[in-house]
Design a protein around this motif. Structure first.
Motif, PDB file in Angstrom:
ATOM      1  N   LEU A  56       0.799  -1.216   0.000  1.00  0.00           N
ATOM      2  CA  LEU A  56       0.000   0.000   0.000  1.00  0.00           C
ATOM      3  C   LEU A  56       0.836   1.271   0.000  1.00  0.00           C
ATOM      4  O   LEU A  56       0.307   2.353  -0.121  1.00  0.00           O
ATOM      5  CB  LEU A  56      -0.956  -0.006   1.199  1.00  0.00           C
ATOM      6  CG  LEU A  56      -2.039  -1.075   1.091  1.00  0.00           C
ATOM      7  CD1 LEU A  56      -2.956  -1.029   2.291  1.00  0.00           C
ATOM      8  CD2 LEU A  56      -2.840  -0.887  -0.187  1.00  0.00           C
ATOM      9  N   TYR A  97      -9.048  -3.826  -0.463  1.00  0.00           N
ATOM     10  CA  TYR A  97      -8.223  -3.666   0.725  1.00  0.00           C
ATOM     11  C   TYR A  97      -9.023  -2.838   1.709  1.00  0.00           C
ATOM     12  O   TYR A  97      -9.755  -1.949   1.302  1.00  0.00           O
ATOM     13  CB  TYR A  97      -6.964  -2.847   0.445  1.00  0.00           C
ATOM     14  CG  TYR A  97      -5.992  -3.396  -0.528  1.00  0.00           C
ATOM     15  CD1 TYR A  97      -4.831  -4.035  -0.089  1.00  0.00           C
ATOM     16  CD2 TYR A  97      -6.189  -3.230  -1.884  1.00  0.00           C
ATOM     17  CE1 TYR A  97      -3.905  -4.509  -0.990  1.00  0.00           C
ATOM     18  CE2 TYR A  97      -5.261  -3.710  -2.795  1.00  0.00           C
ATOM     19  CZ  TYR A  97      -4.126  -4.348  -2.351  1.00  0.00           C
ATOM     20  OH  TYR A  97      -3.219  -4.811  -3.238  1.00  0.00           O
ATOM     21  N   GLN A 121     -15.337   3.101   3.065  1.00  0.00           N
ATOM     22  CA  GLN A 121     -15.383   2.270   1.869  1.00  0.00           C
ATOM     23  C   GLN A 121     -16.741   1.611   1.709  1.00  0.00           C
ATOM     24  O   GLN A 121     -17.292   1.060   2.655  1.00  0.00           O
ATOM     25  CB  GLN A 121     -14.291   1.191   1.956  1.00  0.00           C
ATOM     26  CG  GLN A 121     -12.897   1.768   1.860  1.00  0.00           C
ATOM     27  CD  GLN A 121     -11.827   0.742   2.165  1.00  0.00           C
ATOM     28  OE1 GLN A 121     -11.528   0.482   3.328  1.00  0.00           O
ATOM     29  NE2 GLN A 121     -11.251   0.164   1.136  1.00  0.00           N
ATOM     30  N   TYR A 167      -4.965   2.299  -4.370  1.00  0.00           N
ATOM     31  CA  TYR A 167      -4.936   2.224  -2.909  1.00  0.00           C
ATOM     32  C   TYR A 167      -3.704   2.920  -2.346  1.00  0.00           C
ATOM     33  O   TYR A 167      -3.755   3.521  -1.275  1.00  0.00           O
ATOM     34  CB  TYR A 167      -4.990   0.771  -2.438  1.00  0.00           C
ATOM     35  CG  TYR A 167      -6.391   0.218  -2.395  1.00  0.00           C
ATOM     36  CD1 TYR A 167      -7.187   0.421  -1.282  1.00  0.00           C
ATOM     37  CD2 TYR A 167      -6.908  -0.485  -3.462  1.00  0.00           C
ATOM     38  CE1 TYR A 167      -8.480  -0.076  -1.234  1.00  0.00           C
ATOM     39  CE2 TYR A 167      -8.202  -0.983  -3.435  1.00  0.00           C
ATOM     40  CZ  TYR A 167      -8.980  -0.780  -2.314  1.00  0.00           C
ATOM     41  OH  TYR A 167     -10.241  -1.260  -2.273  1.00  0.00           O
TER      42      TYR A 167
END
Ligand SMILES: [Zn+2]
Length: 621
Positions: free
Chosen positions: A330, A394, A401, A372
């Motif tokens: 990430l 993720y 989200q 991401y």
């Protein structure tokens, strides 16, 4: 002879075999019965004569399960009259799907206890008369409350005695195949009243997808082992495939499917059933395609698995996708952007408070990882970030989200309609897939939002042109899009077995260079070793083309110049490095190979000399 009378003869013969009565007694009872003025069941006559008791008859039936229809048995036991059976059968004809027993209870011909008593005798099962069933916790955990509710089954353990699976519906003979392996303990079937089952099922704790309990069962352990191995190796997908003679397990690692092991074919059904239970799928359905989801916890890591079951000619194929099995990817600085590219992407793109950033590439090009990484970079306590993703891949702490789920009415359109009303600073739209999502992105940017999204195109210029082809006004595109990233994932040459690869003049020419002006170009390539499963590659590296729009590009867009012209303007005026150029630099760094470049990167223009590319990308030679 009527069916009911036939049932009587069968029971009587059984009583003889079990030595409850002898042949002489049976013959006498039959003669008595023939002389009766009104018909009477043979079993009842035997009881009237004192040869057997009702308890003995039931005991015999229980010991020797018989193929007698319920109605006939009720008649023979003297619980209903033959005329009542006939009227119940007639009623049942008008109520498709309803069972005979139910019809008789509703019409007051028998009560539920009598029915269950008889069914218990017919099927040779015990009948639990207590009002309270205490479910066996271990079995509940193993089978999950969801499956038990679906089967309408309560597992009960009788002290140290056997495990009983208790049902109110006696058609339990149709348990799904592979069920025995799932229970793993020896079990017997039993019956209880409808309300008793209902109460017990209500008391089972309600929960969604269940974290897997570790069990001794071979199948359960196998599934756990596969998932754990996949987590340890950073695998993205597990494939479990029935073949003609075996069950093949393969795992996708760095984009390549690698054979893992072969399992015996007879394990297939129970293995798939086990995964179905974990995924909340229907284990009784074996022919239709299904999907499901598992939330798996292991070593502090919460993993989201998407499961797909696909009916093939050899049985069901299962694919398990491990969604966030790459937790360390990430960070933008670790995805393979060259130093100067990374700096520009942060300062000239992500730090700009509004506008649309498009991340483009074909499927499997690592778009989501870059998206991401960008979200992670922007994530701080003073910024509101909201996403619409299909699905969330993720989980990032601190952002909102939303996973699209059209099955429950959370559609892409509906979500995008609501997303702007949430007062966000940054809006992440998982993918631009149609005119509506493109409009949403552009409108959000026009009202001052920062929008990150992905788009399915070959290169950066293609991303802009495709928006034009969606009938979006050129001035809207040029005033809202600030950056288009195009990318690919190239396989990384295995460092354990790689050797120098001096390119031949022909190979140099294929890359777009002139062999005369460029005599020497050294890449690396590998033969393969144990470390890389003899593939020659291990892991992958991202290759990026980042177009940050300037006035020249915006003008070219509004004037609807050709893609070739726009591309020339981009490389000449925006310091853009093409996919091919970034890939070449990475090959000279020994990260990827000549073959990977030829296989994956578009070769639209002649690449610039390597030293110039090093300078543009901030790579030290
Ligand atoms: Zn190797």
């Amino acid at each position: 002879m009527s069916d009911a009378a036939n049932a009587g003869t069968q029971i009587a013969e059984l009583l003889v075999q079990e030595q409850q009565i002898d042949q002489t007694q049976l013959a006498y009872a039959q003669r008595v019965r023939e002389r009766l003025p009104s018909p009477r069941p043979l079993t009842t006559v035997l009881q009237d004569l004192g040869y057997v008791t009702e308890v003995q008859v039931r005991q015999t039936l229980r010991n020797r399960r018989m193929d007698i229809r319920l109605g006939d048995l009720l008649c023979e036991l003297g619980l209903i009259r033959e005329s009542e059976l006939q009227s119940a059968l007639a009623l049942q004809k008008n109520r498709p799907g309803q069972k005979l027993g139910q019809v008789m209870i509703e019409n007051g011909l028998i009560n539920e206890d009598t029915l269950l008593d008889t069914l218990a005798a017919q099927l040779g099962l015990p009948f639990f008369r207590n009002d309270l069933l205490t479910p066996d916790e271990r079995t509940v955990r193993r089978l999950t409350p969801g499956l038990l509710r679906k089967l309408r089954c309560v597992p009960v353990r009788d002290g140290d005695g056997p495990l009983y699976l208790v049902f109110d519906d006696p058609l339990v003979a149709q348990l799904p195949e592979g069920f025995e392996d799932l229970v793993s303990d020896h079990f017997e079937l039993a019956l209880a009243r409808h309300q008793v089952i209902e109460d017990a099922l209500l008391r089972l704790n309600r929960s969604g997808p269940v974290t897997t309990p570790i069990s001794e069962s071979v199948v359960v352990r196998k599934v756990n082992d596969l998932i754990k191995a996949a987590i340890a190796d950073g695998v993205s997908d597990i494939h479990i495939e029935p073949m003609k003679d075996r069950l093949r397990v393969r795992m996708r690692q760095d984009g390549v499917l690698i054979p893992r092991e072969d399992l015996p074919l007879d394990m297939a059904r129970s293995l798939v059933s086990r995964i179905k239970i974990m995924a909340g799928a229907d284990i009784t359905e074996r022919r239709r395609h299904q999907d499901g989801r598992i939330l798996y916890e292991h070593g502090g890591l919460k993993l989201d698995l998407r499961i797909s079951f696909y009916g093939t000619v050899h049985g069901e194929k299962t694919v398990m996708r491990l969604l966030n099995n790459r937790s360390n990817l990430l960070d933008l600085s670790e995805i393979g952007m060259q130093p100067r590219l990374l700096q520009r992407f942060r300062e000239d793109v992500l730090d700009i408070p509004s506008g649309v950033t498009l991340i483009t590439g074909p499927t499997g090009s690592g778009k989501t990882t870059t998206l991401y990484g960008a979200v992670n970079y922007l994530n701080n306590p003073n910024t509101s970030i909201i996403t619409a993703e299909d699905p969330v891949e993720y989980l990032i702490e601190g952002i909102n989200q939303c996973s699209i789920n059209s099955k429950i009415g959370v559609t892409y359109e509906e979500t995008l309609r609501h997303i702007v009303r949430q007062d966000p600073d940054v809006i992440v739209i998982g993918e631009i897939r149609d005119r509506f999502s493109a409009d949403t992105a552009i409108q959000a940017a026009l009202t001052g939002h920062k929008v990150l999204t992905t788009f399915h195109t070959e290169d950066s210029i293609g991303g802009l042109l495709r928006l034009l082809h969606m009938d979006i006004e050129a001035f809207l595109i040029s005033s809202t899009v600030i950056c288009v990233v195009a990318q690919r994932l190239l396989r990384r040459v295995c460092s354990a077995c790689s050797t120098e690869h001096r390119l031949s003049p022909d190979e140099i020419r294929r890359l777009g260079y002139n062999p005369a002006e460029l005599r020497q170009l050294v890449f690396r390539r590998s033969e393969g070793c144990g470390e890389c499963h003899f593939l020659g590659y291990r892991g992958r590296v991202g290759v990026y083309e980042i177009l940050v729009l300037n006035e020249s590009v915006r003008d070219a867009l509004i004037q609807r110049k050709t893609s070739h012209e726009i591309r020339r303007i981009c490389t000449e005026t925006t310091r853009m490095v093409t996919l091919l150029e970034d890939g070449l630099v990475k090959a000279t760094q020994g990260l990827t190979s000549f073959e990977e470049i030829i296989r994956t990167l578009p070769r639209l223009d002649r690449p610039r000399p390597i030293p110039e590319l090093y300078r543009l990308l901030g790579v030290r030679s």
